[in-house]
Design a protein around this motif. Structure first.
Motif, mmCIF file in Angstrom:
data_model
loop_
_atom_site.group_PDB
_atom_site.id
_atom_site.type_symbol
_atom_site.label_atom_id
_atom_site.label_comp_id
_atom_site.label_asym_id
_atom_site.label_seq_id
_atom_site.Cartn_x
_atom_site.Cartn_y
_atom_site.Cartn_z
ATOM 1 N N LEU A 96 -7.222 7.643 8.260
ATOM 2 C CA LEU A 96 -6.826 6.944 6.731
ATOM 3 C C LEU A 96 -6.005 8.220 6.061
ATOM 4 N N ALA A 97 -6.337 9.402 6.417
ATOM 5 C CA ALA A 97 -5.563 10.634 5.670
ATOM 6 C C ALA A 97 -4.212 10.749 5.978
ATOM 7 N N ASP A 98 -3.740 10.085 6.989
ATOM 8 C CA ASP A 98 -2.344 10.403 7.518
ATOM 9 C C ASP A 98 -1.711 8.791 7.204
ATOM 10 N N PHE A 99 -2.215 7.904 6.754
ATOM 11 C CA PHE A 99 -1.556 6.652 6.419
ATOM 12 C C PHE A 99 -0.703 6.909 5.378
ATOM 13 N N LYS A 100 0.505 5.998 5.405
ATOM 14 C CA LYS A 100 1.578 6.189 4.220
ATOM 15 C C LYS A 100 1.333 5.175 3.315
ATOM 16 N N TYR A 101 0.553 5.505 2.423
ATOM 17 C CA TYR A 101 0.063 4.625 1.219
ATOM 18 C C TYR A 101 1.239 4.727 0.162
ATOM 19 N N PRO A 102 1.175 3.618 -0.659
ATOM 20 C CA PRO A 102 2.305 3.737 -1.615
ATOM 21 C C PRO A 102 2.062 4.881 -2.751
ATOM 22 N N LYS A 103 3.107 5.212 -3.374
ATOM 23 C CA LYS A 103 3.078 6.323 -4.304
ATOM 24 C C LYS A 103 2.218 6.240 -5.438
ATOM 25 N N GLU A 104 1.620 5.094 -5.767
ATOM 26 C CA GLU A 104 0.629 4.713 -6.577
ATOM 27 C C GLU A 104 -0.659 5.477 -6.344
ATOM 28 N N PHE A 105 -0.900 5.809 -5.057
ATOM 29 C CA PHE A 105 -2.013 6.319 -4.562
ATOM 30 C C PHE A 105 -1.815 7.730 -4.769
ATOM 31 N N ASN A 106 -0.913 8.351 -5.043
ATOM 32 C CA ASN A 106 -0.530 9.784 -4.733
ATOM 33 C C ASN A 106 -1.701 10.864 -5.527
ATOM 34 N N ASP A 107 -2.177 10.201 -6.591
ATOM 35 C CA ASP A 107 -3.123 11.039 -7.259
ATOM 36 C C ASP A 107 -4.691 10.839 -6.662
ATOM 37 N N LEU A 108 -4.705 10.009 -5.772
ATOM 38 C CA LEU A 108 -6.011 9.722 -4.973
ATOM 39 C C LEU A 108 -5.986 10.523 -3.653
ATOM 40 N N SER A 109 -5.133 10.974 -3.491
ATOM 41 C CA SER A 109 -5.366 11.631 -2.111
ATOM 42 C C SER A 109 -6.236 12.614 -1.727
ATOM 43 N N PRO A 110 -6.720 13.499 -2.817
ATOM 44 C CA PRO A 110 -8.110 14.183 -2.346
ATOM 45 C C PRO A 110 -9.201 13.043 -1.987
ATOM 46 N N ILE A 111 -9.133 11.983 -2.768
ATOM 47 C CA ILE A 111 -10.366 10.977 -2.425
ATOM 48 C C ILE A 111 -10.245 10.384 -1.240
ATOM 49 N N ILE A 112 -8.891 10.090 -0.888
ATOM 50 C CA ILE A 112 -8.620 9.315 0.411
ATOM 51 C C ILE A 112 -8.988 10.305 1.699
ATOM 52 N N ARG A 113 -8.485 11.655 1.426
ATOM 53 C CA ARG A 113 -8.831 12.630 2.576
ATOM 54 C C ARG A 113 -10.522 12.818 2.743
ATOM 55 N N GLU A 114 -11.122 12.646 1.577
ATOM 56 C CA GLU A 114 -12.795 12.778 1.808
ATOM 57 C C GLU A 114 -13.251 11.693 2.482
ATOM 58 N N VAL A 115 -12.675 10.505 2.083
ATOM 59 C CA VAL A 115 -13.175 9.301 2.689
ATOM 60 C C VAL A 115 -12.886 9.084 4.148
ATOM 61 N N ALA A 116 -11.750 9.742 4.572
ATOM 62 C CA ALA A 116 -11.140 9.675 5.890
ATOM 63 C C ALA A 116 -12.092 10.753 6.724
ATOM 64 N N GLU A 117 -12.470 12.271 6.212
ATOM 65 C CA GLU A 117 -13.201 12.755 6.561
ATOM 66 C C GLU A 117 -14.795 12.689 6.830
ATOM 67 N N ASN A 118 -15.353 12.290 5.625
ATOM 68 C CA ASN A 118 -16.784 12.200 5.561
ATOM 69 C C ASN A 118 -17.188 10.969 5.243
ATOM 70 N N ASN A 119 -16.420 9.849 5.231
ATOM 71 C CA ASN A 119 -16.677 8.531 4.772
ATOM 72 C C ASN A 119 -17.513 8.371 3.708
ATOM 73 N N ARG A 120 -17.273 9.475 2.574
ATOM 74 C CA ARG A 120 -17.902 9.477 1.472
ATOM 75 C C ARG A 120 -17.043 10.148 0.164
#
Ligand SMILES: C[S@@+](CC[C@H](N)C(=O)[O-])C[C@H]1O[C@@H](n2cnc3c(N)ncnc32)[C@H](O)[C@@H]1O
Length: 246
Positions: A96-120
């Motif tokens: 998921l860290a590499d998925f091309k999400y919409p720009k609305e999620f730009n501020d969420l990228s640290p959360i997306i990265r952590e969910v992808a790496e640690n599922n939490r």
């Protein structure tokens, strides 16, 4: 898996083994999450509460969770939010860290990265936990209560065990007394399974933005015209819920 651009410009995936897209390609991944799940949850539950627990079934690309976070940030929601989600495809989660999400999620990228790496992901006021498990067997051991369920598995034709009357009884067991559920499905058999577990059922239309309507289900009444499931059954006695054994 190559991603596909949907009707609103956001991207989704196509699951080859199931033969279904993760989202409606016409309505769009972002819009589906916003209008079918997040806006009703905000309006009928979250807006007036300081503490909310959401069960996001199944996590997939996480649109339902991430659009909720995006929307709550816009609303400057200051309450406590806990999101728990099963998703049996661990490779998908890791990607998921590499998925091309919409720009609305730009501020969420640290959360997306952590969910992808640690599922939490955890910070004061927010906890997200994703479990790489089969949703049905995991649910049997889960403890609630949950306020809201985003119900988003593949269709009953491919994910039958996540749409049966017995499955909805399990959701009710882990739900609060006023459990609120959103789903894209409008199938009568699905609505029957919810109705037979005591849910009130409502049509969710956003005709200006979405091609298809969806379903809202609540253990307490909503200020909307209720779908008359008794009448549906009277008119069509063959309209039954899906069951685990048939
Ligand atoms: C329609 S997609 C979910 C879309 C997702 N809610 C989103 O917003 O991106 C269905 C997801 O269910 C997952 N899935 C299918 N069967 C499952 C099961 N038995 N337990 C857990 N996850 C399952 C699939 O891997 C897929 O990611």
């Amino acid at each position: 898996m190559a991603s596909i651009v949907t009707g609103d410009g956001s991207r989704t995936l196509f699951c080859e083994s199931v033969g279904e897209h993760y989202h409606s390609t016409k309505d769009g991944a972002f819009s589906e999450a916003l209008y079918k799940h997040v806006l009703p949850a905000w309006k009928y539950r979250i807006a007036k509460r300081q503490k909310v627990t959401v069960l996001d079934i199944c996590f997939g690309l996480g649109y339902n969770t991430f659009v909720l976070l995006w929307y709550l940030a816009r609303k400057k929601y200051a309450g406590h939010l806990k999101i728990i989600s099963p998703e049996h495809d661990r490779r998908l989660l890791a990607s998921l860290a590499d998925f091309k999400y919409p720009k609305e999620f730009n501020d969420l990228s640290p959360i997306i990265r952590e969910v992808a790496e640690n599922n939490r992901y955890e910070r004061p006021g927010l906890l997200i936990e994703v479990f790489g498990v089969d949703a049905r067997s995991w649910l049997a051991g889960l403890e609630g209560p949950f306020d809201i369920v985003f119900h988003d598995p593949f269709s009953p034709a491919h994910n039958r065990k996540l749409w049966t009357r017995e499955y909805f009884a399990e959701l009710k067991r882990v739900g609060a007394d006023d459990l609120f559920l959103t789903t894209y499905s409008t199938a009568t058999a699905v609505r029957m399974g919810l109705f037979e577990n005591g849910f009130h059922l409502y049509e969710n239309h956003h005709r200006k933005v979405l091609v298809r309507s969806s379903t809202l289900a609540s253990l307490t009444r909503l200020p909307l015209a209720e779908i008359d499931m008794r009448l549906k059954r009277q008119r069509n006695p063959a309209a039954t819920s899906l069951r685990d054994d048939r």
